[in-house]
Scaffold this motif. Structure first.
Motif, mmCIF file in Angstrom:
data_model
loop_
_atom_site.group_PDB
_atom_site.id
_atom_site.type_symbol
_atom_site.label_atom_id
_atom_site.label_comp_id
_atom_site.label_asym_id
_atom_site.label_seq_id
_atom_site.Cartn_x
_atom_site.Cartn_y
_atom_site.Cartn_z
ATOM 1 N N ILE A 59 0.836 -1.199 0.000
ATOM 2 C CA ILE A 59 0.000 0.000 0.000
ATOM 3 C C ILE A 59 0.874 1.254 0.000
ATOM 4 C CG2 ILE A 59 -1.664 1.343 1.357
ATOM 5 C CD1 ILE A 59 -2.782 -1.425 2.325
ATOM 6 N N VAL A 60 1.885 1.286 0.841
ATOM 7 C CA VAL A 60 2.784 2.442 0.918
ATOM 8 C C VAL A 60 3.464 2.667 -0.433
ATOM 9 C CG1 VAL A 60 4.937 3.289 1.965
ATOM 10 C CG2 VAL A 60 3.143 2.296 3.408
ATOM 11 N N GLU A 61 3.894 1.603 -1.091
ATOM 12 C CA GLU A 61 4.524 1.728 -2.415
ATOM 13 C C GLU A 61 3.558 2.331 -3.430
ATOM 14 O OE1 GLU A 61 7.487 1.453 -4.086
ATOM 15 O OE2 GLU A 61 8.141 1.586 -2.002
ATOM 16 N N ARG A 62 2.311 1.930 -3.399
ATOM 17 C CA ARG A 62 1.311 2.483 -4.314
ATOM 18 C C ARG A 62 1.118 3.968 -4.060
ATOM 19 N NH1 ARG A 62 2.416 -1.393 -6.411
ATOM 20 N NH2 ARG A 62 1.196 -2.782 -7.668
ATOM 21 N N ILE A 63 1.123 4.373 -2.811
ATOM 22 C CA ILE A 63 0.967 5.778 -2.467
ATOM 23 C C ILE A 63 2.166 6.569 -2.994
ATOM 24 C CG2 ILE A 63 0.910 7.438 -0.551
ATOM 25 C CD1 ILE A 63 -0.705 5.241 0.998
ATOM 26 N N LYS A 64 3.363 6.024 -2.852
ATOM 27 C CA LYS A 64 4.568 6.698 -3.333
ATOM 28 C C LYS A 64 4.576 6.852 -4.850
ATOM 29 C CE LYS A 64 7.683 5.243 0.345
ATOM 30 N NZ LYS A 64 8.844 4.380 0.660
#
Length: 68
Positions: A59-64
């Motif tokens: 999820i964090v990677e998608r946000i980045k």
């Protein structure tokens, strides 16, 4: 991200994964088969779960990656 309890990873089940990622079961399967989402851990013949930290990191990677 949550800390692991007793240095062991926390496992989460499909409903929680779908809730956190906001997509359908079909999309979950498609992303797993495309190697674009963490694979589940086989708990028994008919039971799987995901490592919570792996899902959170996805999820964090998608946000980045989003365009800003």
């Amino acid at each position: 991200m949550r800390q692991m309890k007793n240095d062991y990873p926390t496992l989460i089940r499909r409903p929680e994964v779908l809730k956190r990622c906001a997509f359908s079961s079909t999309t979950l399967h498609r992303l797993i088969h495309a190697n674009d989402f963490p694979s589940p851990v086989q708990l028994s013949e008919r039971s799987v779960a995901w490592v919570e930290n792996e899902v959170d990191e996805w999820i964090v990677e998608r946000i980045k990656r989003r365009k800003g």
